[in-house]
Structures are given as C-alpha cells and as structure tokens.
Design a protein around this motif. Structure first.
Motif, PDB file in Angstrom:
ATOM      1  N   PRO A 132       0.808  -1.227   0.000  1.00 61.43           N
ATOM      2  CA  PRO A 132       0.000   0.000   0.000  1.00 61.43           C
ATOM      3  C   PRO A 132       0.836   1.270   0.000  1.00 61.43           C
ATOM      4  N   ALA A 133       2.077   1.195   0.501  1.00 55.44           N
ATOM      5  CA  ALA A 133       2.964   2.357   0.415  1.00 55.44           C
ATOM      6  C   ALA A 133       3.311   2.661  -1.038  1.00 55.44           C
ATOM      7  N   VAL A 134       3.545   1.616  -1.833  1.00 58.17           N
ATOM      8  CA  VAL A 134       3.824   1.814  -3.259  1.00 58.17           C
ATOM      9  C   VAL A 134       2.599   2.400  -3.959  1.00 58.17           C
ATOM     10  N   SER A 135       1.410   1.876  -3.640  1.00 55.96           N
ATOM     11  CA  SER A 135       0.194   2.429  -4.237  1.00 55.96           C
ATOM     12  C   SER A 135       0.040   3.903  -3.893  1.00 55.96           C
ATOM     13  N   ALA A 136       0.377   4.250  -2.653  1.00 54.04           N
ATOM     14  CA  ALA A 136       0.277   5.644  -2.229  1.00 54.04           C
ATOM     15  C   ALA A 136       1.261   6.532  -2.980  1.00 54.04           C
ATOM     16  N   LEU A 137       2.453   6.020  -3.240  1.00 51.99           N
ATOM     17  CA  LEU A 137       3.430   6.771  -4.025  1.00 51.99           C
ATOM     18  C   LEU A 137       2.973   6.904  -5.482  1.00 51.99           C
ATOM     19  N   ALA A 150     -11.333   8.725  -3.325  1.00 47.12           N
ATOM     20  CA  ALA A 150     -10.627   7.466  -3.505  1.00 47.12           C
ATOM     21  C   ALA A 150     -11.580   6.298  -3.276  1.00 47.12           C
ATOM     22  N   LEU A 151     -11.395   5.259  -4.056  1.00 47.80           N
ATOM     23  CA  LEU A 151     -12.161   4.019  -3.935  1.00 47.80           C
ATOM     24  C   LEU A 151     -11.199   2.859  -3.797  1.00 47.80           C
ATOM     25  N   VAL A 152     -11.357   2.076  -2.739  1.00 48.12           N
ATOM     26  CA  VAL A 152     -10.579   0.853  -2.549  1.00 48.12           C
ATOM     27  C   VAL A 152     -11.503  -0.327  -2.785  1.00 48.12           C
ATOM     28  N   VAL A 219      -7.987   1.914  -6.126  1.00 50.63           N
ATOM     29  CA  VAL A 219      -6.962   0.925  -5.788  1.00 50.63           C
ATOM     30  C   VAL A 219      -7.657  -0.422  -5.670  1.00 50.63           C
ATOM     31  N   ALA A 220      -7.350  -1.332  -6.585  1.00 51.07           N
ATOM     32  CA  ALA A 220      -7.998  -2.639  -6.629  1.00 51.07           C
ATOM     33  C   ALA A 220      -7.099  -3.680  -5.971  1.00 51.07           C
ATOM     34  N   THR A 221      -7.529  -4.176  -4.811  1.00 52.38           N
ATOM     35  CA  THR A 221      -6.707  -5.091  -4.024  1.00 52.38           C
ATOM     36  C   THR A 221      -7.392  -6.432  -3.778  1.00 52.38           C
ATOM     37  N   ALA A 222      -8.535  -6.667  -4.402  1.00 51.77           N
ATOM     38  CA  ALA A 222      -9.356  -7.829  -4.073  1.00 51.77           C
ATOM     39  C   ALA A 222      -8.694  -9.137  -4.489  1.00 51.77           C
ATOM     40  N   GLY A 223      -9.209 -10.223  -3.923  1.00 51.86           N
ATOM     41  CA  GLY A 223      -8.736 -11.549  -4.267  1.00 51.86           C
ATOM     42  C   GLY A 223      -9.316 -12.031  -5.579  1.00 51.86           C
ATOM     43  N   GLY A 224      -8.846 -13.190  -6.020  1.00 45.95           N
ATOM     44  CA  GLY A 224      -9.231 -13.708  -7.318  1.00 45.95           C
ATOM     45  C   GLY A 224     -10.695 -14.072  -7.462  1.00 45.95           C
ATOM     46  N   LEU A 240      -7.223   7.659 -12.039  1.00 40.75           N
ATOM     47  CA  LEU A 240      -6.057   6.789 -11.873  1.00 40.75           C
ATOM     48  C   LEU A 240      -6.528   5.467 -11.313  1.00 40.75           C
ATOM     49  N   SER A 241      -6.239   4.372 -12.015  1.00 40.34           N
ATOM     50  CA  SER A 241      -6.593   3.025 -11.557  1.00 40.34           C
ATOM     51  C   SER A 241      -5.311   2.271 -11.226  1.00 40.34           C
ATOM     52  N   ILE A 242      -5.200   1.821  -9.990  1.00 40.88           N
ATOM     53  CA  ILE A 242      -4.011   1.098  -9.539  1.00 40.88           C
ATOM     54  C   ILE A 242      -4.406  -0.349  -9.279  1.00 40.88           C
ATOM     55  N   LEU A 243      -3.765  -1.265  -9.957  1.00 36.76           N
ATOM     56  CA  LEU A 243      -4.064  -2.683  -9.778  1.00 36.76           C
ATOM     57  C   LEU A 243      -3.006  -3.336  -8.891  1.00 36.76           C
TER      58      LEU A 243
END
Length: 341
Positions: A132-137, A150-152, A219-224, A240-243
């Motif tokens: 999540p630190a990388v996503s924040a950067l 923001a949407l997680v 920020v899309a962090t969900a499981g498969g 901005l979409s972060i996968l």
C-alpha cells in the motif's frame, strides 16, 4: 505512532558466521513504525534502484498445471543499505476460499559489507506495509491535480491499509469509499482507518459502477474470487486506476491513455489475467522508478485516464525488511539459531 525515520539507512546490525537471527510474526508485530517512515523507506529503495546502485532481477515463478498453488523467489541487492536478500513466497489453495488457503513468505538478509547474516524474518507484515505504500506513491505521482475521492476494492491484507497510506501521500482526499464482500474485512478496514486517521469517515458502497465513476483514484486489491470488475468506460476523465490484486477489468489497462508499471517485466509475468483476447498486454509507457526520479512523467494532462500496475519489487521488501531488522535488533527482539555449526 512514533516517527522513527531519523535512524540512518546504514545503521549496523549484529551477526556472526554461525548464527542466524529469526524474527517471527510476533517480533515484528510489536515494532512501532510510522506510515511516513514506511513511505520514505520504500521511496528511497526506488530512487536507489533508478540510480543504478541496486539490483532487482526478474522473479522466478512456479505454478502447477491445475493452478492450485503458486510460488515465487526474488533475489535482490540494496545499494544504499549494502545488503543482499532473498524473498520466498508460497500460496496454496488458490482454487479454494480465503479461509482454506495457506500463505507463507519469508525474507533473509545478508550484510554485503561484512558478509554476515542480518536476519531471517516472516515477510507478511513487510508486504502488508510495502504494497500500500507503493500504491500511495503511485497516487502521489500519477493522480490528477486536486484529486479528492478514492475508492478501494477489496478488504484483504492489501486493502486494509490502502486508505491510511493514500491519506499519508494525498492528505486532501475527502471522500473515502470501500467496496468489499466480507463483513469482517470491512470492519478491519474501518478499524485501520480510524487507528491512523480517527477523524476520517469510511463510505461503504454497493454500486461499484457509480462509485468508480466518482473516483479520482481507484486501488484494486481484491482476491481472485471477487465479483468486482471495473470497466474502462465507467471511469471519469483523469481517473487513476491502480491494480494490486483484482477488481479491474482488462479494458482499464488496454484503453488507458497512459500505463505505468513498477516493473514491466513483472507485469508480463504476473499480469497475464489482464491480457487481451490474443493473450497480449500493451506496452508500458513508463516504469515507476524514473517517474519518482522526475525523469519520466507520471501524468501528462489532467484528463488522462492512467492505469498503474503495482507488482512490488524485491528491493522495496529488502529496504523495509532491513529497516525492521534495525528496529528489532535495537530492541533485542528475535531468536538466534545456531544454523551453521
């Protein structure tokens, strides 16, 4: 939480050529480290890599034909800390529900000045903070100017600290949305947000399309197994979409105006589920280290829809793992094992 970011990068750690210090999950859980310290440590690892001082080879992957498990091995060297490390990761039960899965990850660090081992540690907390630190950067460098919403997507390990880290780098965010399907995960996300930012409120959303249309940063962090799959035509201009895991449909990548990846090589290994009908992924416009260094643009206009792929680099695990080892050894934590005698 206390700010420990003033400790020197190369602060020495103990070790000898007979013993290996083991840092358990419990040892690492008790270490107090600020979100700002984590962000600064991860950013430093990227800048050192871009400067040509570190090495981050492509990860090795092993996966059986039926896809029930996956294993990774990642070797790297941090040139500013002068340490070498290897990270291993093994997940079993990919064909089952979350409660039936098994996941193990470890990091072993060696001092490349003395040649002595530093520590071997459980890497789960390192990963839960680093990602999540990388996503924040990525959000700091690639979000549209004036981003406020923001949407997680997802409430697992990577989703639970996504919002606190986003607020660390984008403090002007004022609408925080969460899409999740697990009640206990939603509770955990809310608790983490209130722990770090007690004055902020969380909005639980059930209409994913409407939420995505309102979001400046996703920020899309969900499981498969997630039902979430945000499509490109749901996104507002400038989004901005972060996968990180799952939750974005392949169209968000293939129809993006700009594609940023922490590593294009790793995206080509681990991002195959985002391939088009011909099994291909688009070229990356820029990797993230040169964006952080100011050599490449994260964003060229306020209207661009940007897709960012956060696969994680082992040099960030090494830097953060070494930071934890410094703090742990200063507190006398860990167990020494006579491994080489």
């Amino acid at each position: 939480m206390s700010d420990t970011s003033t400790a020197p990068v190369g602060a020495p750690v103990s070790g000898d050529d007979k013993h290996l210090r083991i840092l358990s999950t419990t040892d690492l859980a008790g270490i107090d480290i600020s979100l700002a310290d984590v962000v600064a440590t991860v950013e430093g690892a990227y800048r050192t890599l871009h400067g040509g001082l570190s090495d981050n080879p492509r990860k090795l992957t092993v996966k059986p034909r039926d896809g029930h498990s996956v294993s990774y091995a990642m070797l790297g060297r941090d040139g500013s800390r002068e340490v070498v490390a290897i990270k291993t990761s093994y997940k079993h039960g990919l064909d089952k529900g979350r409660e039936e899965q098994h996941y193990y990850t470890s990091l072993t660090i060696y001092d490349d000045v003395t040649g002595l081992p530093v520590a071997m540690m459980d890497c789960s907390r390192i990963g839960s903070l680093r990602t999540p630190a990388v996503s924040a950067l990525l959000a700091r460098e690639c979000a549209a100017p004036g981003a406020r919403t923001a949407l997680v997507i997802g409430t697992g390990t990577q989703g639970r600290l996504a919002l606190p880290f986003l607020l660390t780098t984008l403090p002007d965010l004022d609408r925080l949305m969460l899409f999740g399907t697990h009640a206990e995960g939603i509770t955990a996300v809310r608790e983490q947000l209130h722990t770090h930012f007690p004055e902020r409120e969380l909005e639980i959303v059930t209409d994913l399309r409407a939420a995505a249309a309102d979001a400046d940063v996703i920020v899309a962090t969900a499981g498969g197994h997630t039902p979430a799959a945000v499509e490109a035509d749901w996104l507002r201009p400038g989004a901005l979409s972060i996968l990180v895991g799952h939750g974005l449909a392949p169209s968000t990548l293939h129809q993006a105006d700009r594609v940023i990846a922490t590593s294009e090589a790793q995206m080509n290994v681990t991002g195959t589920d985002m391939a088009d009908a011909d099994g291909k992924l688009p070229a990356v416009d820029s990797e993230f280290p040169p964006v952080l260094a100011g050599v490449s643009a994260g964003r060229r206009s306020a209207e661009e829809r940007i897709f960012a792929y956060n696969s994680g680099l082992v040099v960030t695990d090494i830097a953060l793992g070494h930071r934890f080892a410094q703090l742990a050894l200063a507190q006398g934590l860990g167990t020494e094992v006579a491994l080489w005698q």
